[in-house]
Design an enzyme around this catalytic site. Structure first.
Site, PDB file in Angstrom:
ATOM      1  N   CYS A   6     -27.068 -31.577  90.446  1.00  0.00           N
ATOM      2  CA  CYS A   6     -28.281 -30.922  90.805  1.00  0.00           C
ATOM      3  C   CYS A   6     -29.169 -30.851  89.502  1.00  0.00           C
ATOM      4  CB  CYS A   6     -27.814 -29.400  91.230  1.00  0.00           C
ATOM      5  SG  CYS A   6     -26.584 -28.703  90.337  1.00  0.00           S
ATOM      6  N   TYR A   7     -28.519 -30.403  88.498  1.00  0.00           N
ATOM      7  CA  TYR A   7     -29.289 -30.490  87.229  1.00  0.00           C
ATOM      8  C   TYR A   7     -29.804 -31.823  86.687  1.00  0.00           C
ATOM      9  CZ  TYR A   7     -27.614 -25.894  85.883  1.00  0.00           C
ATOM     10  OH  TYR A   7     -27.415 -24.205  85.805  1.00  0.00           O
TER      11      TYR A   7
END
Length: 326
Positions: A155-156
């Protein structure tokens, strides 16, 4: 019509992906699976997630018979499982001829030497790893279409790389500095004291040692300083990134770099206007906002995504649709 099996369907990401695939006219769900020792086996998905009451599917244990049934019936398998679990399942299903979309980190690095340090295991399947493609959908579509082993990004890294990759040729050797805040769903569904209602508070974690740092650096081709933060909200990521651009770079150069997304329907780019997490929650979109100081050469870009959507489930769906040309 393509038939998709989802393993790890009881978690936030697996359940979200189930809802997304259920809504797709050209996809069907072969089955939802959890581990054989899961307390959720045998339960309807809607018992865990009442908002999915329209999905009449039950969570089945992933037995040997279930795996054989998946191979016989499914075109692809999605793994929303722990890294060490995906490591083996991905290799096995790949060897059976299925397309594999792995949401763990078990196949994101091409270098086997990275896994003991960042994931705590030796990678046992270098021949499968060599076939894996990093599923950053807006950047690697051709490769995603051509392989059956897709490592869906973290996600990051999705938020950070979507912001940074257009700038790669403009960067100096100075490390980009990424400060990112994620909602508590990023920590998973298991109960933890630090993510409980009474304890959760904005705080950095994994400082100078988070496994997403080398993932971002590898895909960008440049080292970065990455500091994740836990936010006291459910969903979403906001990454604020500071970079130094080469002398002589102009605002027009930056705008031209970001024009790479002009034909990318899920990425919105705005100059001098910055995104909010609420603008992207429950959507597959990434919103970017940037501002450049020509005098100092510093640029700040903010990237907002839903960590469970663009940061996981909806990007997996993008990869599935790219791979099967849907």
């Amino acid at each position: 019509m393509k038939n998709i099996a989802i393993i790890g369907a009881s978690g936030y990401t697996g359940a979200q992906l189930t809802a997304l695939i259920h809504a797709e006219a050209e996809l069907t769900i072969q089955g939802l699976y959890v581990s054989e020792n899961s307390l959720d086996k045998g339960k309807p998905l809607a018992d865990l997630y009442p908002s999915y009451s329209h999905i009449a599917l039950t969570l089945s244990p992933l037995s040997d018979d279930a795996k054989a049934k998946i191979v016989a019936e499914a075109d692809a398998v999605v793994l929303a499982t722990e890294h060490s679990v995906s490591l083996h399942l991905a290799a096995w299903f790949y060897s059976q001829g299925l397309a594999v979309f792995d949401l763990s980190g078990a196949y994101r690095f091409s270098d086997v030497a990275q896994y003991p340090k960042w994931y705590g295991f030796e990678h046992e399947y270098p021949e499968v790893l060599a076939k894996a493609v990093y599923g950053l959908a807006e950047w690697n579509a051709k490769e995603i279409a051509a392989t059956k082993m897709i490592a869906v990004p973290g996600c990051y890294p999705t938020a950070s790389l979507t912001a940074l990759k257009p700038l790669a040729s403009l960067l100096t050797s100075a490390y980009p500095v990424i400060n990112a805040v994620s909602g508590v769903t990023g920590a998973g569904r298991k109960a933890q004291l630090q993510t409980s209602f009474c304890e959760v508070s904005l705080t950095p974690y994994g400082v100078l040692g988070h496994r997403h740092q080398p993932e971002i650096a590898t895909q960008l081709g440049q080292e970065v300083i990455f500091t994740p933060h836990l936010g006291n909200f459910k969903r979403g990521i906001l990454a604020t990134i500071t970079v130094q651009l080469k002398p002589g770079t102009t605002t027009a150069d930056v705008a031209a770099a970001y024009s790479v997304y002009d034909q990318a329907p899920l990425v919105t780019v705005k100059h001098n206007h910055f995104p909010k997490v609420d603008d992207v929650v429950l959507t597959p979109n990434c919103h970017l906002g940037w501002k450049f100081d020509e005098n100092s050469g510093y640029l700040v870009v903010a990237s907002a995504i839903d960590n469970l959507m663009k940061g996981a489930a909806s990007q997996a769906l993008q990869c599935i649709k790219i791979h099967f040309n849907l």
